[in-house]
Enzyme design. Sequence first.
Site, PDB file in Angstrom:
ATOM      1  CG  LEU A   1     104.847 114.788 172.362  1.00 16.52           C
ATOM      2  CD1 LEU A   1     104.721 115.001 170.863  1.00 16.52           C
ATOM      3  CD2 LEU A   1     105.949 113.800 172.669  1.00 16.52           C
TER       4      LEU A   1
ATOM      5  CB  SER B   1     109.088 113.266 164.481  1.00 13.81           C
ATOM      6  OG  SER B   1     110.261 113.220 165.253  1.00 13.81           O
ATOM      7  CE  LYS B   2     105.694 110.574 165.933  1.00 12.36           C
ATOM      8  NZ  LYS B   2     106.355 110.724 164.746  1.00 12.36           N
ATOM      9  NE  ARG B   3     113.312 110.014 169.247  1.00 15.79           N
ATOM     10  CZ  ARG B   3     113.979 109.099 169.908  1.00 15.79           C
ATOM     11  NH1 ARG B   3     113.591 107.852 169.820  1.00 15.79           N
ATOM     12  NH2 ARG B   3     115.017 109.415 170.638  1.00 15.79           N
ATOM     13  CG  ASP B   4     111.941 117.000 165.752  1.00 13.00           C
ATOM     14  OD1 ASP B   4     113.170 116.824 165.681  1.00 13.00           O
ATOM     15  OD2 ASP B   4     111.161 116.730 164.825  1.00 13.00           O
TER      16      ASP B   4
END
Length: 473
Positions: free
Chosen positions: A252, A245-248
Amino acid sequence: MPHFFRRAVLDHSPRCGNFPAMTVRTRFAPSPTGFLHIGGARTALYNWLYAKRHGGTFLLRVEDTDADRSTAESMEIILDGLRWLGLDWDEGPGVGGPFGPYFQSERIEIYDRYLARLESAGLVYEDEGAIRFRVPDKVITVSDSVCGDVSINLKEAGSRRYDADLKREVEANPDIVIKRPNGGYIFHFVNVVDDIEMQITHVIRGEDHLSNTPKHLALFEAFGATPPQFAHIPLNLNPSGTKMSKRDQGALIHEYQEAGFLPSGVNNYMALLGWSAKDDQEIFTMEELKAKFDLSGVNSSNSKFDFDKCRWVNGEHLKRLSTEDFVALAVPFLSKAGIDPADPRVPEALGLARDRVQTLGEIPGIIGTVFSSSVSYDETSVAKVKEKGDLVNVIAALVDVLSVASDWTVDGIKAAVSEGAATIGVKMGAMMLPCRVATMGSTAGADLVPVLVLLGKETTLSRLRGFQELLSA
RNA sequence: GACCCGUUCGUCUAGCGGUCUAGGACAUCGCCCUUUCACGGCGAGAACACGGGUUCGAGUCCCGUACGGGUCGCCA
């Protein structure tokens, strides 16, 4: 998966049936609803590489049929990310091409035309304002270049649906919606229509689409079109084994740019996640990747993202840079850290930082203190030298010898420090670490003596004296 | 839950029935080099998920189980 099958499918050069080899056409079809994600970027890379490898065409198509979620900002971020990675497209936004437009939102007439064909064939019907496509009641087999043969009966599989709230299966309509009541077309439909229209020969995409592929095959068949060769590549998971996810960390693409990764390094690492050259080579230039990448090297199991290895790969790319390129690429990162890139000491300092960084963003952390007006002392480093010996004495000796040093060069400084060590009866090593901490603030850092040369005699001495005060305070 | 895909060191992977006492890389640890910090060099520990088959022989083929992932949208 049966190996005999993989080999049979994979070892062919791109051609369809018995027709002469045709030009490979691959595409990346992002939906502009967020950032460019590592998974998407890797999919783009594989498609790009495959096209390049086979002398084909790579095209970019924007799947913006969901007007509510698509944004122009997101599209810019995605295009910027692809440009940064160097994954240029032969057809698509900005460059045009014979099969445009390349935004699905601008292709409505084409979809209307294809829908009319299904209508006249009696393959669609209206359902509460939406249009549904009748799925055939038969087993459909996907011949996938990575996964082998995968068979599904859509009528059967679609007649039940899992209700997440009820936590059980409920009755469902197996026929797939291809057009919303508001007129917007649905992914499965436009994806197939465009792949036909744009004459896509190979669809390389994430394995999350594998279960959808029979739907697409049913549509190809309804249109009487030969489907492209599918290759579903394994997913990249985060270190805990769940979907990235973008949090990982590392999720990005724009973050790689900001952190000072090299596009070639990121591409190299992405290529390695799910593909291998089958020999022991792990570091590849883009040219080597283009020459060596193939679907036969793609494996079928998901991988976990390892940021450390990604950094290592990038570091290897950094090492292979020419000095000029390294300096030029480092400039923005120096500026961002408040270091004047025009400072005459910069080239030398970069040389000292060079072999100990894995990203350009780490450079200021290594040599920034050379350029700053003050030193911030790392507590554990100070504690470490304090417990090692008579620190006060050592620093005093350093001040003594360095203040009278006439030759402020690497050799001259070494000689002076050596002399100081002899005077107070300690080893050279017992002098260097305290000197390092006193002048640079930390036990870690670049080769010290050249750093002192850069610092200059005056600054070196004032930092040593400042450290003395700190100790007596 | 049903269906689909997968399972080799902590991680990425090599392995296409004998050459596997399972190879490489990252990470970890140790040693060497270094009168500092790194780089580098050398080395160590570390894996075939489990159970049945097939076979003279299985990490490699088949089946089952377990576990992981995916799909089941009027998202893509």
